[in-house]
Design a protein around this motif. Structure first.
Motif, PDB file in Angstrom:
ATOM      1  N   ASN A 166       0.832  -1.204   0.000  1.00  0.00           N
ATOM      2  CA  ASN A 166       0.000   0.000   0.000  1.00  0.00           C
ATOM      3  C   ASN A 166       0.868   1.257   0.000  1.00  0.00           C
ATOM      4  OD1 ASN A 166      -2.843   0.957   0.256  1.00  0.00           O
ATOM      5  ND2 ASN A 166      -2.033   1.938   2.092  1.00  0.00           N
ATOM      6  N   ALA A 167       1.910   1.283   0.834  1.00  0.00           N
ATOM      7  CA  ALA A 167       2.822   2.428   0.864  1.00  0.00           C
ATOM      8  C   ALA A 167       3.588   2.546  -0.449  1.00  0.00           C
ATOM      9  CB  ALA A 167       3.792   2.281   2.036  1.00  0.00           C
ATOM     10  N   TRP A 168       3.975   1.424  -1.024  1.00  0.00           N
ATOM     11  CA  TRP A 168       4.672   1.415  -2.308  1.00  0.00           C
ATOM     12  C   TRP A 168       3.774   2.003  -3.397  1.00  0.00           C
ATOM     13  CZ3 TRP A 168       7.188  -3.660  -4.597  1.00  0.00           C
ATOM     14  CH2 TRP A 168       8.035  -3.316  -5.651  1.00  0.00           C
ATOM     15  N   LEU A 178     -13.598   5.569   6.857  1.00  0.00           N
ATOM     16  CA  LEU A 178     -12.535   6.483   7.294  1.00  0.00           C
ATOM     17  C   LEU A 178     -11.992   7.386   6.190  1.00  0.00           C
ATOM     18  CD1 LEU A 178     -10.875   7.386   9.704  1.00  0.00           C
ATOM     19  CD2 LEU A 178      -9.223   5.572   9.186  1.00  0.00           C
ATOM     20  N   PRO A 179     -11.775   6.903   4.948  1.00  0.00           N
ATOM     21  CA  PRO A 179     -11.270   7.834   3.923  1.00  0.00           C
ATOM     22  C   PRO A 179     -12.164   9.047   3.721  1.00  0.00           C
ATOM     23  CG  PRO A 179     -11.025   5.576   3.183  1.00  0.00           C
ATOM     24  CD  PRO A 179     -11.820   5.514   4.452  1.00  0.00           C
ATOM     25  N   HIS A 180     -13.478   8.852   3.798  1.00  0.00           N
ATOM     26  CA  HIS A 180     -14.388   9.998   3.682  1.00  0.00           C
ATOM     27  C   HIS A 180     -14.235  10.920   4.887  1.00  0.00           C
ATOM     28  CE1 HIS A 180     -16.369   8.181   0.230  1.00  0.00           C
ATOM     29  NE2 HIS A 180     -16.511   7.049   0.918  1.00  0.00           N
ATOM     30  N   LEU A 198     -11.452  11.296   6.683  1.00  0.00           N
ATOM     31  CA  LEU A 198     -10.172  12.007   6.551  1.00  0.00           C
ATOM     32  C   LEU A 198     -10.282  13.166   5.571  1.00  0.00           C
ATOM     33  CD1 LEU A 198      -7.604   9.053   6.505  1.00  0.00           C
ATOM     34  CD2 LEU A 198      -7.968  10.722   8.317  1.00  0.00           C
ATOM     35  N   ARG A 199     -11.091  12.990   4.549  1.00  0.00           N
ATOM     36  CA  ARG A 199     -11.271  14.076   3.582  1.00  0.00           C
ATOM     37  C   ARG A 199     -11.934  15.279   4.243  1.00  0.00           C
ATOM     38  NH1 ARG A 199     -10.975  15.059  -1.705  1.00  0.00           N
ATOM     39  NH2 ARG A 199     -12.504  16.434  -2.673  1.00  0.00           N
ATOM     40  N   ILE A 200     -12.800  15.026   5.207  1.00  0.00           N
ATOM     41  CA  ILE A 200     -13.437  16.125   5.927  1.00  0.00           C
ATOM     42  C   ILE A 200     -12.410  16.858   6.794  1.00  0.00           C
ATOM     43  CG2 ILE A 200     -15.226  16.742   7.607  1.00  0.00           C
ATOM     44  CD1 ILE A 200     -16.643  14.115   6.806  1.00  0.00           C
ATOM     45  N   MET A 201     -11.600  16.090   7.516  1.00  0.00           N
ATOM     46  CA  MET A 201     -10.655  16.685   8.469  1.00  0.00           C
ATOM     47  C   MET A 201      -9.432  17.277   7.801  1.00  0.00           C
ATOM     48  SD  MET A 201     -10.776  13.891  11.575  1.00  0.00           S
ATOM     49  CE  MET A 201     -10.344  12.507  10.523  1.00  0.00           C
ATOM     50  N   ALA A 202      -9.038  16.733   6.659  1.00  0.00           N
ATOM     51  CA  ALA A 202      -7.806  17.188   6.007  1.00  0.00           C
ATOM     52  C   ALA A 202      -8.032  17.254   4.505  1.00  0.00           C
ATOM     53  CB  ALA A 202      -6.651  16.256   6.351  1.00  0.00           C
ATOM     54  N   ALA A 203      -8.917  18.150   4.120  1.00  0.00           N
ATOM     55  CA  ALA A 203      -9.304  18.243   2.715  1.00  0.00           C
ATOM     56  C   ALA A 203      -8.131  18.604   1.814  1.00  0.00           C
ATOM     57  CB  ALA A 203     -10.423  19.272   2.552  1.00  0.00           C
ATOM     58  N   GLN A 204      -7.118  19.274   2.356  1.00  0.00           N
ATOM     59  CA  GLN A 204      -5.993  19.722   1.549  1.00  0.00           C
ATOM     60  C   GLN A 204      -4.843  18.713   1.511  1.00  0.00           C
ATOM     61  OE1 GLN A 204      -6.599  22.454  -0.196  1.00  0.00           O
ATOM     62  NE2 GLN A 204      -8.562  22.521   0.898  1.00  0.00           N
ATOM     63  N   TRP A 205      -4.980  17.640   2.235  1.00  0.00           N
ATOM     64  CA  TRP A 205      -3.899  16.644   2.235  1.00  0.00           C
ATOM     65  C   TRP A 205      -3.788  15.962   0.881  1.00  0.00           C
ATOM     66  CZ3 TRP A 205      -3.793  13.096   7.178  1.00  0.00           C
ATOM     67  CH2 TRP A 205      -3.457  13.882   8.294  1.00  0.00           C
ATOM     68  N   GLN A 220      -1.702  10.734  -1.118  1.00  0.00           N
ATOM     69  CA  GLN A 220      -0.609   9.834  -0.733  1.00  0.00           C
ATOM     70  C   GLN A 220      -0.419   9.787   0.778  1.00  0.00           C
ATOM     71  OE1 GLN A 220      -0.485  12.119  -3.120  1.00  0.00           O
ATOM     72  NE2 GLN A 220       0.624  11.386  -4.928  1.00  0.00           N
ATOM     73  N   TYR A 221      -0.681  10.902   1.454  1.00  0.00           N
ATOM     74  CA  TYR A 221      -0.545  10.932   2.913  1.00  0.00           C
ATOM     75  C   TYR A 221      -1.573  10.008   3.567  1.00  0.00           C
ATOM     76  CZ  TYR A 221       2.529  15.041   2.553  1.00  0.00           C
ATOM     77  OH  TYR A 221       3.561  15.886   2.266  1.00  0.00           O
ATOM     78  N   VAL A 222      -2.770  10.011   3.024  1.00  0.00           N
ATOM     79  CA  VAL A 222      -3.820   9.142   3.565  1.00  0.00           C
ATOM     80  C   VAL A 222      -3.426   7.675   3.385  1.00  0.00           C
ATOM     81  CG1 VAL A 222      -6.244   8.481   3.393  1.00  0.00           C
ATOM     82  CG2 VAL A 222      -5.579  10.878   3.126  1.00  0.00           C
ATOM     83  N   MET A 223      -2.890   7.348   2.197  1.00  0.00           N
ATOM     84  CA  MET A 223      -2.462   5.975   1.939  1.00  0.00           C
ATOM     85  C   MET A 223      -1.343   5.555   2.886  1.00  0.00           C
ATOM     86  SD  MET A 223      -4.411   4.976  -0.542  1.00  0.00           S
ATOM     87  CE  MET A 223      -3.584   3.522  -1.163  1.00  0.00           C
ATOM     88  N   ALA A 224      -0.375   6.444   3.083  1.00  0.00           N
ATOM     89  CA  ALA A 224       0.736   6.128   3.988  1.00  0.00           C
ATOM     90  C   ALA A 224       0.238   5.953   5.418  1.00  0.00           C
ATOM     91  CB  ALA A 224       1.792   7.219   3.924  1.00  0.00           C
ATOM     92  N   GLY A 225      -0.702   6.789   5.811  1.00  0.00           N
ATOM     93  CA  GLY A 225      -1.268   6.662   7.157  1.00  0.00           C
ATOM     94  C   GLY A 225      -1.978   5.335   7.361  1.00  0.00           C
ATOM     95  N   SER A 226      -2.677   4.856   6.337  1.00  0.00           N
ATOM     96  CA  SER A 226      -3.352   3.566   6.458  1.00  0.00           C
ATOM     97  C   SER A 226      -2.338   2.427   6.572  1.00  0.00           C
ATOM     98  CB  SER A 226      -4.278   3.340   5.261  1.00  0.00           C
ATOM     99  OG  SER A 226      -3.539   3.262   4.060  1.00  0.00           O
ATOM    100  N   SER A 227      -1.185   2.572   5.924  1.00  0.00           N
ATOM    101  CA  SER A 227      -0.139   1.550   6.052  1.00  0.00           C
ATOM    102  C   SER A 227       0.406   1.502   7.475  1.00  0.00           C
ATOM    103  CB  SER A 227       0.998   1.833   5.062  1.00  0.00           C
ATOM    104  OG  SER A 227       0.575   1.647   3.733  1.00  0.00           O
TER     105      SER A 227
END
Length: 330
Positions: free
Chosen positions: A25-27, A85-87, A89-96, A99-106
């Motif tokens: 996932n991180a890759w 959760l992805p939805h 995270l989009r609310i809390m960090a719309a500007q992220w 890739q940051y979300v993907m790395a966080g899930s890893s």
């Protein structure tokens, strides 16, 4: 010595699958510009998940086999929150960047692997030592007509579930609901409607104290099927508030049957075969989701809200198949 004691346990399989999935996932996040590599890495993540979800169900049953419905309800409730959760995270960090979300899930997957290794197997999980008797072929579980009936109900549920979660943001966007929120309305609504499924799972698990899992599963499947049928009419006839309640009811019911079908399946086969039998059942169910997701995604532009009718055969055939097969086996 530790390796010899755990080599035939389930938690190392869970741990290895979770860590490999996190790595792939991180890759994927790092190679977002290479489409061919991205497809291969997403496939690899999917393969790794096959060592997480069914093994996780077997592990949690090993702690409370007499309360499988309630225990699995907690597991599927957590899975549902993870899907929402992805939805969120989009609310809390719309500007992220995504890739940051993907790395966080890893990172979270790695933490989960460590926690499961620390917790270990439950006290009710049979241990097979080197040279011990073979527990049998998990495919033999399908020889049991009760197991087949449960599997058919589960397959009907799977036809609807992930396709509903996939097109939910598009359905919400076509409704008047986003105007209830000033910003990130679609993400907030998708998070709420998917996330409320966790409450539905837990509530269904609590109900199993007084009602058997089959009735809970069939009731949830029937409610979600009714929602499939009524959505085109509800979208036109209901106020925004009532339509939101309608979607929340659907979101709670659409996944509440999943842990109960899994609990019923686990009870019909010997405990050593539970992991393999559930893995096969889940694999077939997820294969069905490929077809249903492709179909509804293709038809959404032409059918709009009536796309929900494409999901309706899942609950209908699941209920009919479950009841007819179960009745014929008695």
């Amino acid at each position: 010595m530790l390796f010899r004691a755990t080599v035939f346990c389930e938690e190392p399989i869970f741990c290895l699958s979770a860590l490999l999935g996190a790595a792939f996932n991180a890759w994927f996040a790092c190679l977002s510009g290479d489409f061919s590599a991205a497809i291969a890495l997403r496939f690899a993540v999917g393969v790794c998940l096959a060592g997480v979800y069914p093994i996780g169900m077997k592990l949690i049953i090993s702690w409370a086999p007499d309360r499988a419905g309630a225990a699995l309800a907690l597991l599927v409730g957590m899975l549902t929150l993870g899907s929402a959760l992805p939805h969120g995270l989009r609310i809390m960090a719309a500007q992220w960047p995504w890739q940051y979300v993907m790395a966080g899930s890893s990172v979270l997957a790695g933490i989960a692997a460590v926690m499961v290794i620390y917790l270990g197997n439950g006290p009710h999980l049979p241990m097979r030592r080197p040279g011990g008797p073979n527990p049998g072929n998990p495919l033999h579980a399908f020889r049991d007509p009760q197991f087949r009936a449960i599997a058919v109900g589960y397959f009907g549920h799977m036809w609807e579930l992930y396709a509903f979660w996939t097109i939910l943001p598009m359905l919400v966007a076509r409704s008047p609901l986003p105007s209830l929120f000033e910003t990130q309305g679609i993400s907030a609504l998708a998070f709420a409607i998917i996330g409320v499924g966790a409450i539905g799972c837990v509530f269904g698990g609590v109900l199993t104290r007084w009602v058997d899992s089959a009735r809970v599963a069939l009731s949830a499947l029937a409610i979600s099927g009714v929602c499939c049928f009524l959505l085109p009419f509800a979208a036109d006839a209901l106020s925004r508030g009532c339509l939101l309640v309608f979607f929340l009811i659907w979101g709670a019911a659409v996944v509440a049957d999943s842990p109960q079908f899994s609990a019923l399946a686990a009870k019909t086969c010997p405990l050593p075969l539970v992991g393999g039998a559930l893995a096969i059942q889940n694999s077939i169910g997820f294969a069905l989701t490929v077809a249903s997701i492709t179909l509804v995604s293709t038809l959404l532009g032409d059918l709009g809200m009536k796309t929900s009718w494409v999901l309706l055969p899942g609950p209908v055939l699941g209920i009919i198949g479950f009841l007819s097969l179960r009745r014929s086996s008695r």
